[in-house]
Design a protein around this motif. Structure first.
Motif, short mmCIF file in Angstrom:
data_model
loop_
_atom_site.label_atom_id
_atom_site.label_comp_id
_atom_site.label_asym_id
_atom_site.label_seq_id
_atom_site.Cartn_x
_atom_site.Cartn_y
_atom_site.Cartn_z
N GLY A 131 53.20 19.47 68.62
CA GLY A 131 52.63 18.79 69.78
C GLY A 131 51.38 19.51 70.21
N ARG A 152 56.22 14.63 75.51
CA ARG A 152 56.18 13.37 76.23
C ARG A 152 57.31 13.31 77.27
NH1 ARG A 152 55.28 7.35 74.52
NH2 ARG A 152 56.50 6.27 76.10
N GLY A 192 52.56 11.76 75.46
CA GLY A 192 52.64 11.79 74.01
C GLY A 192 51.55 10.98 73.35
#
Length: 395
Positions: A302, A313, A363
């Motif tokens: 991420g 997210r 996200g």
């Protein structure tokens, strides 16, 4: 660039003690709530106890993912000072130890380890950000000719020679030394687009679409989808030190945003539509934002937030660390229900300033773009602090 560029590998393993510079602000033309009287940090803004933590309507899935995010934060928050004035490193030892081997109901983790606090009046304003995915290539090729620059070696902080000593407060500005040895501002967006860095700064990839790349720069991180299907994640490495101009705000001032004929929606989608339909004016509009973002390739699962852990997210929220301790769980109760519930403070941003100002992370993917681009929620915010913190601080 970030305040220490990036921490070396050894420092990252131990936990960086320097907070990076904020990623750039996301500007969609949304009108911000007027700032209240400016306080130095949460302690000076006023802190009081919130409702009993047992009364919060925890969802098991929300608590479970927030616990995972909190656990990931512990490697960092145990090694850095809290600029909010609310907690010490020692305050986090008990919840971090509990999180390391917690295996029962995740909601009970939060109710057993934390108490709630309200900073200022607790009136929250939240926006959203996301990880865009755009077309890119590791090598320059037809249709891929927009350079994604790494950090320039000549970008540094220094005081201009003509700046009086009395004005030299805080950190020196970013800039470069020109051919005459004079410290000057770094190249702005228009100059970089015209080739000022060509052949002088490493290029880590090439983007296909200048509009999509512009908005990826504003987000501060993103994914590049290669012609062969490979996905390359790039993250914020630094900034040229030039003025950030929110083009959504400029459009609003020019009467381009609204509900009338010829006007555009006050969202990221509306701004993109205007630029697409008016390419020359759109290019000039983007160049008003003199800020340029430099990137590094990431191998994480991420994008990295300012806490130097991957943001997730629905779990990670950007805060002003002077008002919310990094790693602190945050409960939002907003008029945008999609953002209600538990978040963990793992990032910050250029527009995220003051008490109860938040930027929720959504996200990647089309729905993430839609949610983040239109997020503007107001309501209440409750900060979760390790139990006993309020009593220790006399709140």
């Amino acid at each position: 660039m970030r305040s220490a560029l990036m921490c070396g590998a050894a420092l990252l393993l131990a936990g960086c003690s320097t907070i990076p510079d904020a990623r750039p602000p996301m500007d969609t033309g949304v009108v911000e709530q007027p700032p209240a009287l400016v306080a130095a940090n949460a302690a000076s803004a006023g802190v009081r106890a919130g409702p009993p933590i047992e009364t919060f309507p925890f969802l098991r899935s929300d608590a479970a993912s927030a616990l995972t995010a909190f656990r990931a934060s512990c490697d960092k928050i145990l090694f850095r000072d809290d600029t909010s004035g609310l907690t010490t490193r020692l305050d986090w030892q008990s919840p971090c130890l509990a999180a390391s081997n917690w295996s029962s109901d995740p909601a009970q983790f939060f109710t057993s380890q934390f108490e709630t606090a309200i900073v200022g009046d607790g009136s929250a304003f939240a926006t959203g950000y996301f990880e865009p995915e755009i077309l890119g290539s590791r090598v320059r090729a037809p249709g891929y000719d927009i350079p994604v620059y790494a950090m320039p070696s000549d970008l540094e902080r220094a005081w201009p020679a003509d700046m009086p000593e009395a004005e030299r407060t805080g950190r020196p500005p970013l800039g470069r030394y020109n051919e005459d040895g004079k410290f000057v501002s770094y190249f702005e967006r228009a100059e970089i687009e015209a080739g000022a860095l060509e052949g002088k700064v490493p290029v880590i990839a090439w983007a296909a679409d200048p509009v999509e790349f512009f908005f990826l720069q504003i987000q501060g991180s993103g994914l590049l989808r290669m012609p062969d299907g490979e996905v390359m994640r790039i993250g914020y490495a630094g900034q040229n030190g030039r003025e950030y101009v929110g083009i959504g705000s400029v459009m609003r001032e020019r009467g381009l945003i609204g509900d009338g004929p010829g006007q555009y929606a006050g969202s990221m989608q509306g701004i993109v539509q205007y630029i697409r339909e008016n390419p020359e004016e759109g290019a000039d509009l983007m160049r008003l934002n003199k800020s340029w973002i430099f990137f590094r390739e990431l191998t994480t699962d991420g994008p990295l937030g300012s806490l130097e852990v991957p943001v997730k997210r629905g779990d990670s929220v950007a805060v002003d660390p002077k008002f919310v301790p990094y790693g602190a769980p945050v409960w939002l109760d907003l008029d945008r229900d999609v953002a209600d519930g538990l978040w963990v403070a793992q990032d910050t941003g250029g527009a995220i300033k003051g008490a109860n100002r938040f930027d929720t992370f959504w996200g990647n993917g089309l729905d993430a773009r839609d949610i983040a681009g239109g997020m503007s929620g107001r309501g209440k915010a409750y900060i979760f602090l390790p139990k006993g913190t309020l009593a220790r601080t006399g709140q």
